[in-house]
Design a protein around this motif. Structure first.
Motif, PDB file in Angstrom:
ATOM      1  N   ALA A   1       1.408  18.710   1.900  1.00  9.32           N
ATOM      2  CA  ALA A   1       1.290  18.554   0.454  1.00  9.32           C
ATOM      3  C   ALA A   1       1.025  17.115   0.026  1.00  9.32           C
ATOM      4  CB  ALA A   1       2.556  19.059  -0.231  1.00  9.32           C
ATOM      5  N   ALA A   2       0.249  16.980  -1.043  1.00 10.98           N
ATOM      6  CA  ALA A   2       0.036  15.669  -1.664  1.00 10.98           C
ATOM      7  C   ALA A   2       1.329  15.205  -2.322  1.00 10.98           C
ATOM      8  CB  ALA A   2      -1.079  15.756  -2.703  1.00 10.98           C
ATOM      9  N   GLU A   3       1.488  13.893  -2.388  1.00 12.41           N
ATOM     10  CA  GLU A   3       2.666  13.346  -3.060  1.00 12.41           C
ATOM     11  C   GLU A   3       2.562  13.493  -4.571  1.00 12.41           C
ATOM     12  OE1 GLU A   3       4.354   8.911  -3.796  1.00 12.41           O
ATOM     13  OE2 GLU A   3       4.423   9.591  -1.708  1.00 12.41           O
ATOM     14  N   ARG A   4       1.356  13.374  -5.094  1.00 15.62           N
ATOM     15  CA  ARG A   4       1.176  13.429  -6.551  1.00 15.62           C
ATOM     16  C   ARG A   4      -0.203  13.960  -6.881  1.00 15.62           C
ATOM     17  NH1 ARG A   4       3.664  10.547 -10.932  1.00 15.62           N
ATOM     18  NH2 ARG A   4       3.757  12.112 -12.571  1.00 15.62           N
ATOM     19  N   LEU A   5      -0.297  14.643  -8.005  1.00 15.35           N
ATOM     20  CA  LEU A   5      -1.547  15.218  -8.486  1.00 15.35           C
ATOM     21  C   LEU A   5      -1.778  14.736  -9.911  1.00 15.35           C
ATOM     22  CD1 LEU A   5      -3.828  17.236  -7.757  1.00 15.35           C
ATOM     23  CD2 LEU A   5      -2.359  19.062  -8.606  1.00 15.35           C
TER      24      LEU A   5
ATOM     25  N   HIS B   1     -10.685  12.774   6.465  1.00 16.92           N
ATOM     26  CA  HIS B   1     -11.287  11.564   7.025  1.00 16.92           C
ATOM     27  C   HIS B   1     -10.478  10.316   6.697  1.00 16.92           C
ATOM     28  CE1 HIS B   1     -14.692   9.125   8.537  1.00 16.92           C
ATOM     29  NE2 HIS B   1     -14.301   8.264   7.604  1.00 16.92           N
ATOM     30  N   PHE B   2     -10.030  10.197   5.456  1.00 16.71           N
ATOM     31  CA  PHE B   2      -9.418   8.948   5.009  1.00 16.71           C
ATOM     32  C   PHE B   2      -7.894   8.927   5.079  1.00 16.71           C
ATOM     33  CE2 PHE B   2     -13.596   8.643   2.972  1.00 16.71           C
ATOM     34  CZ  PHE B   2     -13.931   7.327   3.273  1.00 16.71           C
ATOM     35  N   ARG B   3      -7.259  10.082   5.206  1.00 14.62           N
ATOM     36  CA  ARG B   3      -5.796  10.125   5.202  1.00 14.62           C
ATOM     37  C   ARG B   3      -5.270   9.996   6.628  1.00 14.62           C
ATOM     38  NH1 ARG B   3      -2.025  15.253   3.248  1.00 14.62           N
ATOM     39  NH2 ARG B   3      -0.138  14.057   2.705  1.00 14.62           N
ATOM     40  N   ALA B   4      -4.531   8.945   6.889  1.00 13.78           N
ATOM     41  CA  ALA B   4      -3.899   8.796   8.191  1.00 13.78           C
ATOM     42  C   ALA B   4      -2.776   9.823   8.331  1.00 13.78           C
ATOM     43  CB  ALA B   4      -3.346   7.382   8.347  1.00 13.78           C
ATOM     44  N   ALA B   5      -2.415  10.133   9.562  1.00 17.91           N
ATOM     45  CA  ALA B   5      -1.373  11.138   9.814  1.00 17.91           C
ATOM     46  C   ALA B   5      -0.087  10.768   9.083  1.00 17.91           C
ATOM     47  CB  ALA B   5      -1.114  11.252  11.311  1.00 17.91           C
ATOM     48  N   GLY B   6       0.386  11.684   8.246  1.00 12.52           N
ATOM     49  CA  GLY B   6       1.629  11.472   7.520  1.00 12.52           C
ATOM     50  C   GLY B   6       1.529  10.549   6.323  1.00 12.52           C
ATOM     51  N   GLU B   7       0.339  10.025   6.038  1.00 12.36           N
ATOM     52  CA  GLU B   7       0.187   9.084   4.929  1.00 12.36           C
ATOM     53  C   GLU B   7       0.318   9.793   3.586  1.00 12.36           C
ATOM     54  OE1 GLU B   7      -2.895   5.513   3.624  1.00 12.36           O
ATOM     55  OE2 GLU B   7      -3.683   7.288   4.637  1.00 12.36           O
TER      56      GLU B   7
ATOM     57  N   LEU C   1       0.842  -1.195   0.000  1.00  5.66           N
ATOM     58  CA  LEU C   1       0.000   0.000   0.000  1.00  5.66           C
ATOM     59  C   LEU C   1       0.878   1.245   0.000  1.00  5.66           C
ATOM     60  CD1 LEU C   1      -2.902   1.113   0.163  1.00  5.66           C
ATOM     61  CD2 LEU C   1      -2.647   1.106   2.662  1.00  5.66           C
ATOM     62  N   ARG C   2       0.658   2.110  -0.994  1.00  6.71           N
ATOM     63  CA  ARG C   2       1.466   3.318  -1.128  1.00  6.71           C
ATOM     64  C   ARG C   2       0.848   4.528  -0.439  1.00  6.71           C
ATOM     65  NH1 ARG C   2       2.867   3.906  -7.398  1.00  6.71           N
ATOM     66  NH2 ARG C   2       4.033   5.688  -6.580  1.00  6.71           N
ATOM     67  N   GLY C   3      -0.455   4.481  -0.168  1.00  6.26           N
ATOM     68  CA  GLY C   3      -1.121   5.619   0.449  1.00  6.26           C
ATOM     69  C   GLY C   3      -2.572   5.656   0.018  1.00  6.26           C
TER      70      GLY C   3
END
Length: 210
Positions: A130-134, A97-103, A30-32
């Motif tokens: 910031a998001a890792e990718r857009l 809601h869905f993003r865990a801390a630092g994920e 799982l990458r995120g």
């Protein structure tokens, strides 16, 4: 998207937001989390739009947990159309809601959803999250203020898009020196070319794997 899709409702700024979650296959690292935004609510846009589902499949194949959701006033989500302002708040609520801390976060959107994703990405970057990718597919640069985006953003547009002209997207991208992937013969909804679109997204995301 399939029999394993989890459908649920979460709290949103205007009431409950209907969501759908798809996870990678067992054994796939799982990458995120990927949060994906659908096209214009007043023109039939929902989280079950075929382009958005294609984005979700590409994300899942690339190891991301894919979250689609309906903006306020659409398909089980409470509230009503807010001209793009409240819809950005909806996206941020889903992310929170869905993003865990630092994920790691992948943000994606199609058409109007591309506008929302760009604005949410800018707000997150300003907050140091910031998001890792857009990933923006056919972003609605004509009718909405699509924000400037990071240099590694994947932008895919149809050559013969009759809703958002390719020239308008190039005018938006040019000051940013931002590459745009053009799919020859594709219209706004990529009819008949969704498998190719999926391959483009999977390829771009795979290129980021260390």
């Amino acid at each position: 998207m399939n029999a394993l899709t989890e459908r649920l409702a979460i709290p949103g700024p205007a009431g409950e937001l209907a969501c759908a979650v798809d996870a990678p296959a067992l054994g796939v690292p799982l990458r995120g989390v990927a949060v994906l935004c659908h096209p214009h609510p007043l023109h039939g846009g929902t989280m079950d739009n075929k382009v958005v589902q294609t984005l979700a499949r590409a994300a899942v194949l690339s190891g991301w947990r894919a979250v689609r959701f309906n903006f306020r006033g659409v398909g089980g989500s409470a509230g009503s159309w807010d001209a793009g302002r409240g819809e950005i708040d909806d996206a941020r609520a889903v992310i929170e809601h869905f993003r865990a801390a630092g994920e790691p976060l992948l943000l994606g959107g199609f058409s109007f959803g591309g506008y929302v994703a760009s604005q949410a990405a800018r707000a997150l970057a300003d907050a140091g999250e910031a998001a890792e990718r857009l990933v923006l597919i056919g972003p609605a640069v004509v009718n909405f203020e699509v924000a400037p985006v990071p240099a590694d953003t994947l932008v895919v547009h149809g050559e013969v898009d009759d809703v958002v002209p390719l020239a308008a997207v190039l005018d938006w991208a040019r000051p940013q020196t931002l590459p745009v992937t053009v799919l020859p013969g594709a219209g706004h909804f990529f009819h008949g070319l969704l498998p190719t679109l999926r391959q483009i997204v999977v390829g771009a995301l795979a290129a980021r794997v260390p």
